[in-house]
Design a protein around this motif. Sequence first.
Motif, PDB file in Angstrom:
ATOM      1  N   ILE A   3     -11.606 -35.211 -52.666  1.00 37.30           N
ATOM      2  CA  ILE A   3     -10.504 -35.180 -51.340  1.00 37.30           C
ATOM      3  C   ILE A   3     -11.173 -35.428 -49.830  1.00 37.30           C
ATOM      4  O   ILE A   3     -10.994 -36.281 -49.425  1.00 37.30           O
ATOM      5  N   PHE A   4     -13.005 -33.885 -49.825  1.00 29.33           N
ATOM      6  CA  PHE A   4     -12.924 -34.456 -49.204  1.00 29.33           C
ATOM      7  C   PHE A   4     -13.934 -35.547 -49.120  1.00 29.33           C
ATOM      8  O   PHE A   4     -14.320 -36.031 -47.923  1.00 29.33           O
ATOM      9  N   ASP A   5     -14.705 -35.919 -49.729  1.00 28.44           N
ATOM     10  CA  ASP A   5     -15.083 -37.098 -49.929  1.00 28.44           C
ATOM     11  C   ASP A   5     -15.227 -38.220 -49.446  1.00 28.44           C
ATOM     12  O   ASP A   5     -15.286 -39.321 -49.134  1.00 28.44           O
ATOM     13  N   GLU A   6     -12.888 -38.866 -50.060  1.00 27.67           N
ATOM     14  CA  GLU A   6     -12.582 -39.651 -49.585  1.00 27.67           C
ATOM     15  C   GLU A   6     -12.117 -39.743 -48.233  1.00 27.67           C
ATOM     16  O   GLU A   6     -11.870 -40.403 -47.791  1.00 27.67           O
ATOM     17  N   GLY A   7     -10.980 -38.457 -48.471  1.00 27.19           N
ATOM     18  CA  GLY A   7     -10.490 -38.436 -46.926  1.00 27.19           C
ATOM     19  C   GLY A   7     -10.965 -37.685 -46.006  1.00 27.19           C
ATOM     20  O   GLY A   7      -9.915 -36.840 -45.612  1.00 27.19           O
ATOM     21  N   GLY A   8     -12.325 -36.982 -45.895  1.00 27.70           N
ATOM     22  CA  GLY A   8     -12.521 -35.493 -45.063  1.00 27.70           C
ATOM     23  C   GLY A   8     -13.237 -36.002 -43.735  1.00 27.70           C
ATOM     24  O   GLY A   8     -13.473 -36.763 -43.333  1.00 27.70           O
ATOM     25  N   ALA A   9     -12.705 -35.069 -43.174  1.00 21.24           N
ATOM     26  CA  ALA A   9     -13.406 -34.596 -41.336  1.00 21.24           C
ATOM     27  C   ALA A   9     -14.018 -33.795 -40.804  1.00 21.24           C
ATOM     28  O   ALA A   9     -13.332 -32.473 -42.095  1.00 21.24           O
ATOM     29  N   ILE A  10     -14.599 -32.921 -39.754  1.00 21.15           N
ATOM     30  CA  ILE A  10     -14.393 -32.217 -39.498  1.00 21.15           C
ATOM     31  C   ILE A  10     -14.383 -31.826 -38.546  1.00 21.15           C
ATOM     32  O   ILE A  10     -14.194 -33.202 -37.619  1.00 21.15           O
ATOM     33  N   ALA A  11     -13.256 -30.773 -37.870  1.00 17.32           N
ATOM     34  CA  ALA A  11     -12.794 -30.477 -36.319  1.00 17.32           C
ATOM     35  C   ALA A  11     -13.782 -29.992 -35.904  1.00 17.32           C
ATOM     36  O   ALA A  11     -13.716 -28.349 -35.988  1.00 17.32           O
ATOM     37  N   VAL A  12     -14.036 -30.140 -34.986  1.00 15.88           N
ATOM     38  CA  VAL A  12     -14.942 -29.228 -34.174  1.00 15.88           C
ATOM     39  C   VAL A  12     -14.252 -28.999 -32.893  1.00 15.88           C
ATOM     40  O   VAL A  12     -13.669 -29.835 -31.629  1.00 15.88           O
TER      41      VAL A  12
END
Length: 261
Positions: A128-137
């Motif tokens: 899921i992170f590989d395909e649809g992940g993001a970092i919220a800074v």
Amino acid sequence: MKTGPAPVSPFAHPIFDSVRTWLGRLEGAASLRALNSFSEETGLRTESGKPVRFVPPSSSDPYYEVHVFETGQVQTRPDNRHDLFNALVWLSFPKTKARINAMHAAEIPRERIANGGKRGRLRDMLTIFDEGGAIAVCGEEVAALVRQARWAELFLERHRELRIVVLGHAVLEQALAPHPGITCKVLFADPAQDLDTRAAQWLATEGRSPRDLAPLPVFGYPGWYECSDRAGFLSDTRYFRPLRRDAEKSGSDPDFRAAAR
């Protein structure tokens, strides 16, 4: 002679900022040769120490991640946007991609013994992170708004305190045709942190299940979607879902389905 306005690049949207350095260096159509020159330039490697090389697809391998870990060969169709974004994320976030790959490669043999090869929660989270992940800074107060699904307060009042850095290559592909239903699953980082290092460390030490990643409907961010300023946009619960009661009671993040899953 009057000329029309210059065509807008399909990659002009800020969601592509996470890979813009490498996008900007591609001259014309992407090619394996160009991608591999970038890989060589940066010394891109898997955690097994293999140089990463982008190669043409071959026969289907049920243990793709193991093959990447053992050989460094990432099967890539450069004319396919999904594959191209995967390669660009490898170049932009090498520690994170190498960590995802190494964790898959370590977990696959265990799953084969323990449950006949059925993918478990850890590899669900990695996928899921590989395909649809993001970092919220952001700071902790803004992170709490994300965790609590307080979308109006987040996007109308506190959005300037949030930076969204998208790593999921399926979401980047989907963003070529933006729609409000595109949702990332995010981990959080302090603005002072190196994002690649932070994501790789989080995956190694904290991430164990999809529930450890918070859902974030990224096109709620002001200016990211053409209709985001209309009245009631953030009240549409088809896209901006409230926090589930069971998740609130347990203190865990709601297990919304990532758009890329």
